[in-house]
Design a protein around this motif. Sequence first.
Motif, PDB file in Angstrom:
ATOM      1  N   GLU A  61      -5.575  -1.116  -3.737  1.00  0.00           N
ATOM      2  CA  GLU A  61      -5.144   0.123  -4.398  1.00  0.00           C
ATOM      3  C   GLU A  61      -4.541  -0.180  -5.774  1.00  0.00           C
ATOM      4  O   GLU A  61      -4.707   0.597  -6.719  1.00  0.00           O
ATOM      5  N   CYS A  67       1.667   1.351 -11.325  1.00  0.00           N
ATOM      6  CA  CYS A  67       0.856   2.106 -10.354  1.00  0.00           C
ATOM      7  C   CYS A  67       1.479   3.479 -10.078  1.00  0.00           C
ATOM      8  O   CYS A  67       0.782   4.503 -10.081  1.00  0.00           O
ATOM      9  N   VAL A 124     -11.851   0.005   0.771  1.00  0.00           N
ATOM     10  CA  VAL A 124     -11.816   0.571  -0.584  1.00  0.00           C
ATOM     11  C   VAL A 124     -12.339  -0.452  -1.602  1.00  0.00           C
ATOM     12  O   VAL A 124     -13.038  -0.099  -2.558  1.00  0.00           O
ATOM     13  N   HIS A 174     -13.316   5.481  -2.351  1.00  0.00           N
ATOM     14  CA  HIS A 174     -12.939   5.946  -1.015  1.00  0.00           C
ATOM     15  C   HIS A 174     -14.080   6.601  -0.239  1.00  0.00           C
ATOM     16  O   HIS A 174     -14.053   6.605   0.997  1.00  0.00           O
ATOM     17  N   LEU A 231       0.827  -1.209   0.000  1.00  0.00           N
ATOM     18  CA  LEU A 231       0.000   0.000   0.000  1.00  0.00           C
ATOM     19  C   LEU A 231       0.859   1.256   0.000  1.00  0.00           C
ATOM     20  O   LEU A 231       0.602   2.213  -0.738  1.00  0.00           O
ATOM     21  N   ASP A 253       0.999   3.789  -3.207  1.00  0.00           N
ATOM     22  CA  ASP A 253       0.141   4.954  -2.960  1.00  0.00           C
ATOM     23  C   ASP A 253       0.767   5.980  -2.026  1.00  0.00           C
ATOM     24  O   ASP A 253       1.216   7.039  -2.451  1.00  0.00           O
ATOM     25  N   SER A 254       0.821   5.658  -0.723  1.00  0.00           N
ATOM     26  CA  SER A 254       1.051   6.734   0.247  1.00  0.00           C
ATOM     27  C   SER A 254       2.459   7.319   0.230  1.00  0.00           C
ATOM     28  O   SER A 254       2.657   8.449   0.676  1.00  0.00           O
ATOM     29  N   LYS A 309       0.075   7.303 -10.728  1.00  0.00           N
ATOM     30  CA  LYS A 309       0.019   8.321  -9.674  1.00  0.00           C
ATOM     31  C   LYS A 309       0.877   9.538 -10.057  1.00  0.00           C
ATOM     32  O   LYS A 309       0.507  10.672  -9.807  1.00  0.00           O
ATOM     33  N   GLY A 349      -7.664  -1.072   2.648  1.00  0.00           N
ATOM     34  CA  GLY A 349      -7.823  -1.741   1.347  1.00  0.00           C
ATOM     35  C   GLY A 349      -9.133  -2.522   1.265  1.00  0.00           C
ATOM     36  O   GLY A 349      -9.804  -2.503   0.231  1.00  0.00           O
ATOM     37  N   LEU A 351      -8.111   9.578  -7.671  1.00  0.00           N
ATOM     38  CA  LEU A 351      -7.497   8.550  -6.815  1.00  0.00           C
ATOM     39  C   LEU A 351      -8.429   8.145  -5.676  1.00  0.00           C
ATOM     40  O   LEU A 351      -8.178   7.161  -4.985  1.00  0.00           O
ATOM     41  N   LYS A 404      -7.374  -0.592  -8.003  1.00  0.00           N
ATOM     42  CA  LYS A 404      -7.978   0.737  -8.224  1.00  0.00           C
ATOM     43  C   LYS A 404      -7.318   1.449  -9.405  1.00  0.00           C
ATOM     44  O   LYS A 404      -8.001   2.064 -10.230  1.00  0.00           O
ATOM     45  N   TYR A 405      -5.978   1.377  -9.501  1.00  0.00           N
ATOM     46  CA  TYR A 405      -5.290   2.069 -10.613  1.00  0.00           C
ATOM     47  C   TYR A 405      -5.764   1.531 -11.959  1.00  0.00           C
ATOM     48  O   TYR A 405      -5.964   2.293 -12.911  1.00  0.00           O
TER      49      TYR A 405
END
Length: 360
Positions: free
Chosen positions: A186, A222, A268, A247, A134, A138-139, A226, A265, A243, A189-190
């Motif tokens: 995630e 991914c 989501v 959510h 994750l 993502d973060s 982003k 996750g 993004l 999700k992309y």
Amino acid sequence: MKTLHIDLGSRSYDIHIVPGLLDRVGEEIRKVCPKAKRIAIITDTNVEPLYGARVENSLEHAGFDTGLFAGPAGEGAKCATHLAALWEAMMHYGLTRTDAVVALGGGVVGDLAGFAAATILRGVDFIQIPTTLLAQVDSSVGGKVAIDLAAGKNLAGCFWQPKVVLMDPETLNTLDDKTFSDGMAEVIKYGCIADREFFAFLCAHPSRGEIMENIEHVLYTCCDIKRSVVEEDERDTGRRMLLNFGHTLGHAYERSGNYETWTHGQAVAAGMCAAVQLGLDLGVTERGEELRVLTGLLEAFGLPTHIDCGWEDIVKAVGLDKKGEGEDITMILLREIGLAFPKKMSKDGVLQNLKALYRR
Ligand code: GLY
């Protein structure tokens, strides 16, 4: 080995994706922080025994003095009390404005360390070494850093871009299946929001083993999606909202379980299914196999496709409980797999549609 460049003018940086990179982080950090003497490594008590010594050795080999600060693992660490303790500990350690902070761990560590770096001494250099899926997809990318307040998650924070993001995919080998799947939500999700071909690739590789065989491609794809979103909308006032697919409802599910029952996750994953159903009900999502294919892929990774939660949590997530905040909400919906779009809707309208969905 793969490298991506995030172009944000004076705040630009690279993401390096290299197996075994953990043993070379010192030389990479020396390139972006040539004047630093001390490095504060912020981590947690799960990650420290696994990777703390390797990162410290590499930094010391590159001529840095290191101080390692390992807090408790879990979302609870992302609070003002821990942040204040970190500030004091970093001052006690002797950190100066030309030194740097390293985040070694998952999303909680990255958010907390990033906010600590942004605020200590009015801001020092920051390096992300994400160790969960994750955090890697993502973060750790995009510069959002924050702590949680009693009023909600991530409510005190800022944008503080890292100097470099150093990803070693081998760190994913020590994750349990639940934490790996948390990141897969995630990843999926992309595919949903921006890359139909990547989504098809995931459908053709529906297991942890197959993803790990292709992990550099997965991480690169991914982070590249982003990258394009963040380069266009660093401050999250437009395209970056894409993004948030899955959510809005995801936040309702997370809150309903007090942030303990469901991982981010998992919430989501169910939120994405609800958003596709909403798009179908509104007639804006292509009436094809989208929902069936998405649920099949999520299930392959052990992710939930539906979560029951209290209606009041949905009302809060949509924001209708907050007086004076405007009547509209932007929902992220899909035209089809690989193509997300923002749809401004009245909060009342969203809730009416969700009520129908909820009663099914
Ligand atoms: N995780 C969503 C964002 O970085 O904007």
